[in-house]
Design a protein around this motif. Structure first.
Motif, mmCIF file in Angstrom:
data_model
loop_
_atom_site.group_PDB
_atom_site.id
_atom_site.type_symbol
_atom_site.label_atom_id
_atom_site.label_comp_id
_atom_site.label_asym_id
_atom_site.label_seq_id
_atom_site.Cartn_x
_atom_site.Cartn_y
_atom_site.Cartn_z
ATOM 1 N N VAL A 75 -14.635 -17.593 9.388
ATOM 2 C CA VAL A 75 -14.099 -16.708 10.431
ATOM 3 C C VAL A 75 -14.881 -15.406 10.472
ATOM 4 N N GLU A 76 -15.234 -14.950 9.307
ATOM 5 C CA GLU A 76 -15.964 -13.691 9.263
ATOM 6 C C GLU A 76 -17.337 -13.828 9.900
ATOM 7 N N VAL A 77 -17.925 -14.992 9.726
ATOM 8 C CA VAL A 77 -19.218 -15.211 10.369
ATOM 9 C C VAL A 77 -19.051 -15.206 11.876
ATOM 10 N N GLU A 78 -17.997 -15.853 12.337
ATOM 11 C CA GLU A 78 -17.746 -15.860 13.779
ATOM 12 C C GLU A 78 -17.609 -14.432 14.301
ATOM 13 N N GLU A 79 -16.934 -13.633 13.528
ATOM 14 C CA GLU A 79 -16.739 -12.257 13.960
ATOM 15 C C GLU A 79 -18.033 -11.467 13.919
ATOM 16 N N LEU A 80 -18.801 -11.757 12.906
ATOM 17 C CA LEU A 80 -20.093 -11.079 12.801
ATOM 18 C C LEU A 80 -20.928 -11.363 14.045
ATOM 19 N N ILE A 81 -20.939 -12.622 14.423
ATOM 20 C CA ILE A 81 -21.716 -12.998 15.598
ATOM 21 C C ILE A 81 -21.148 -12.339 16.838
ATOM 22 N N TRP A 82 -19.850 -12.314 16.900
ATOM 23 C CA TRP A 82 -19.228 -11.680 18.057
ATOM 24 C C TRP A 82 -19.642 -10.229 18.130
ATOM 25 N N HIS A 83 -19.629 -9.623 16.989
ATOM 26 C CA HIS A 83 -19.946 -8.219 16.953
ATOM 27 C C HIS A 83 -21.405 -7.966 17.304
ATOM 28 N N ALA A 84 -22.257 -8.809 16.776
ATOM 29 C CA ALA A 84 -23.687 -8.568 16.939
ATOM 30 C C ALA A 84 -24.196 -9.001 18.311
ATOM 31 N N PHE A 85 -23.687 -10.101 18.798
ATOM 32 C CA PHE A 85 -24.260 -10.646 20.030
ATOM 33 C C PHE A 85 -23.268 -10.718 21.178
ATOM 34 N N HIS A 86 -22.038 -10.427 20.888
ATOM 35 C CA HIS A 86 -21.002 -10.600 21.893
ATOM 36 C C HIS A 86 -20.990 -12.020 22.409
#
Lengths: 558, 199
Positions: free
Chosen positions: A386-397
């Motif tokens: 989940v944290e990876v998903e969020e990281l991606i969301w944060h970085a790339f939207h």
């Protein structure tokens, strides 16, 4: 608005058993066309050149609000499920009937959302299916003889007993007498050239139009002409099936008379959107769209999952989410992020609901085929998916689905966390990889995240395993036994056997390998620490995206 | 605050404690086989064979086996470690050790963890270092792959050696058995005046 098409219910069927406020009907007339129960109809679908086709399985009115609803079991166009077709090669006008239990099977829509009747014939050899005559087949806009199971995405030519709680008999061709029942009404409404009267002329047109020109370039002209000639409704209707532009034209013969085609088209379109969708741009679209998107992209994250029709609250929210999502992509301010991260939690909820059926492995495969699969390396090994998903969301939207890889083959703890990330589209995956290469995404412990395409290992079915010895003579017999009896194959070795001696050799090798892995990892970690010590990382520049999470973790807590 | 996550995580940690990581498994080993094999040490609650998407070659399988409680899990580990334990073939024993959090791909987030990140533009002074770190990451993963390959080779080598040994043993065994059964040994015994029966 001024000339709202007339809506009239047909014969009553009874009141809902559980809810007295629901009045069921056998048919309704809308815009001069009579739709009966178990008719196949087209639904307009905003933004798509194709209409949705489904079978009406329930017609009812919610008495207090006078909302007119229809329950539809969908047909799938092969393109909608192309990822699940496998080696099935559908006929050009073939549809697949939905079956199973899950989402995408059926929906409740406004009766006014129906735009046309559609002639769908079942060509299944099933004994329950009254076989269609050749002429009927020629007249059919679409045929179907297979089902598509929305639960496991399987295509089958077997029909279950019931689909969506409706006896399968109703999905097959109507028995002759039923057909006769419905046709007189057609005649009455459309005296010009109903096909029952002149099968020949109708036949030629019927075959002509859908068969040769599913999407003819100059279709507007021909349409207008046809309508002027007062062609039977059927012909115009099935034009409607071909494209959304012309979809609304189906009312031409009814109210248009011989007005210029374009004019009528515009008018009717305005009306449709006003009529059908006070809450939403299109009622039919969001529901089935979701299913479609899912099928095409597999793991795409689509929120607003709950699909049991009537709840507009749900619909409205799903809409807002979508909006929020798009807005967000452009907006980097923390505030909006906050808002949107609530959305990011959604995929999870969704996944739990009905993505579960698609195992991760399949998703990976599909993503690889679609080139949306990226392997992220150099993550903190303790990250959760989940944290990876969020990281991606944060970085790339980008909303993605990610999963940490489980470490294998070594006994030592890996220094690098890896995760497979499935992007929504190829373009998104490409731009993410590109961005990761041109500027670096650094985590707070100084790890620059590495992203690259990585193909999945092709698993070959290995049957032999180094270290498991079988004497040739016994091989065949033995393996069969193993299959039958698992217990006999697992045992502790006694110390006075050859087997034990050999096992000890393996143990030695295993110990050795532990040592060399430890060695390697120590070396690695030394060089990493050394390199990292040179980082000057300005802490102030880091963006914590922790604060948004808390909001959603509450939400997702239960 | 964050209690649901904390509880979730605590439950997950409990699950980790009662789980055993088993490797050196043959590709023939299925969930059912593993379950039956380990059921003798306690109650197997669930088995997950870890899929291998990345490492090329046929590396041995590994699996996470969840037992009823952490005591059972410990028992499994110690049993398997003390005596060579074989599943679905011999003589290569399986290995077991207590599972760790990182082995689960469905692990929940750590409660109250802060993840920070930032973009480094090429103009940033740290860019070069980051580049070096990235390079290291690639290098290390290549080294890891190489080592795996080497390990597989070693394993093959040992397996081959043992297979040869076994064949020789078996040949000897067959020879002796043949000599005994067709009476040659008896005749020779008589010829040389030796008693051959053990009694």
């Amino acid at each position: 608005m001024d000339d709202e098409p007339e809506f009239k219910w047909g014969r009553r069927r009874g009141v809902g058993e559980r809810y007295e406020d629901i009045q069921y009907y056998e048919s309704f007339t809308y815009g001069g066309i009579e739709y009966s129960l178990y008719d196949s109809v087209c639904f307009y679908c905003a933004g798509s050149p194709e209409t949705y086709i489904g079978k009406l399985v329930k017609l009812y009115e919610i008495t207090p609000t006078h909302e007119k609803k229809v329950r539809v079991v969908w047909f799938f166009r092969p393109t909608e499920i192309r990822n699940h077709l496998g080696d099935v090669e559908p006929h050009w006008n073939e549809l697949l009937l939905a079956s199973g239990q899950g989402n995408g099977l059926s929906n409740i829509n406004y009766a006014e959302a129906v735009i046309a009747k559609c002639n769908v014939i079942c060509t299944s050899k099933d004994r329950r299916n009254p076989q269609a005559s050749e002429e009927e087949l020629r007249r059919a806009h679409y045929v179907f003889h297979r089902t598509f199971n929305v639960d496991n995405n399987e295509i089958s030519d077997k029909f279950p007993e019931e689909i969506g709680g409706i006896k399968v008999e109703f999905f097959f061709n109507k028995k002759k007498y039923q057909q006769n029942q419905s046709q007189p009404s057609l005649k009455a409404k459309q005296p010009s050239q109903p096909f029952t009267e002149s099968p020949r002329s109708d036949l030629s047109k019927g075959v002509d139009s859908p068969a040769k020109y599913p999407k003819p370039p100059g279709r507007n002209d021909s349409l207008v002409k046809e309508s002027e000639r007062g062609t039977s409704k059927a012909t115009v209707v099935e034009r409607g099936c071909g494209s959304s532009d012309t979809a609304n034209l189906k009312r031409l013969p009814v109210e248009g008379g011989n007005k210029p085609g374009i004019h009528v088209k515009d008018k009717s379109r305005v009306r449709t959107s006003e009529m059908i969708s006070p809450q939403n741009t299109s009622d039919t679209r969001p529901y089935k769209k979701k299913m479609t998107v899912l099928n095409i992209k597999g793991p795409t994250i689509h929120k607003g999952g709950p699909n049991k029709g009537e709840d507009f609250g749900v619909k409205a929210t799903s809409k807002t989410f979508e909006k929020a999502g798009t807005q967000l992509a452009h907006d980097k301010s923390a505030k909006t992020n906050n808002q949107v991260l609530e959305v990011t939690k959604r995929p999870d909820a969704d996944r739990r609901n009905w993505f579960k059926q698609l195992p991760w492995e399949e998703k990976l495969q599909k993503a690889q085929e679609a080139e949306t699969l990226v392997l992220l390396e150099n993550l903190d090994p303790s990250f959760s998916s989940v944290e990876v998903e969020e990281l991606i969301w944060h970085a790339f939207h980008e909303k993605v689905e990610a999963r940490m890889t489980q470490f294998i083959s070594t006994f030592s703890k890996p220094l690098y966390g890896k995760a497979f990330v499935i992007f929504k589209s190829k373009a998104a995956a490409q731009s993410a990889v590109c961005e990761l290469n041109s500027k670096y995404l650094v985590l707070d412990d100084g790890r620059p995240v590495v992203g690259r395409y990585r193909n999945l290992r092709v698993s070959d079915k290995a049957t032999s395993f180094p270290g498991h010895l079988v004497l040739d003579r016994f091989r065949l017999q033995k393996q069969r036994e193993e299959m039958r009896n698992a217990v006999s194959t697992a045992h502790c070795s006694q110390s006075n056997t050859v087997e034990f001696e050999m096992a000890m050799e393996w143990r030695i090798l295993q110990e050795k390998s532990n040592l060399w892995w430890k060695d390697l990892y120590e070396n690695h970690s030394k060089s990493i620490t050394e390199a990292r010590s040179r980082l000057k990382l300005n802490r102030g520049n880091f963006v914590a995206f922790y604060c948004y999470f808390r909001v959603e973790s509450h939400e997702g807590g239960l | 605050m964050g209690t649901p996550t904390k509880e979730e995580y605590a439950a997950f940690e409990e699950r980790v404690r009662r789980t055993v990581y088993v490797d050196n498994l043959s590709p023939l080993v299925t969930e059912a086989v593993l379950r039956t094999a380990l059921d003798q040490f306690g109650t197997v609650k669930s088995v997950q064979v870890i899929p291998n998407y990345i490492v090329p070659g046929n590396i041995p399988r590994c699996a996470l086996v969840e037992m009823e409680n952490s005591k059972e899990a410990k028992a499994v580990v110690s049993e398997i470690t003390q005596l060579p334990f074989m599943i679905s073939g011999m003589p290569r024993p399986v290995r077991a050790r207590p599972a760790e959090v990182e082995m689960f791909d469905d692990r929940p987030r750590k409660p109250d963890r802060k993840i920070l990140c930032r973009w480094l533009e090429p103009s940033d002074p740290d860019f070069e270092v980051a580049k070096r770190l990235k390079h290291l990451c690639r290098e290390h993963s290549r080294e890891t792959e190489f080592l795996i390959k080497r390990q597989l080779q070693e394993e093959e080598k040992l397996a081959k050696k043992q297979a040869d040994e076994l064949k020789t043993h078996y040949k000897k065994h067959e020879l002796i058995e043949g000599v005994m059964s067709d009476g040659t040994a008896q005749r020779l015994g008589r010829r040389y005046n030796l008693r051959l029966d053990d009694r």
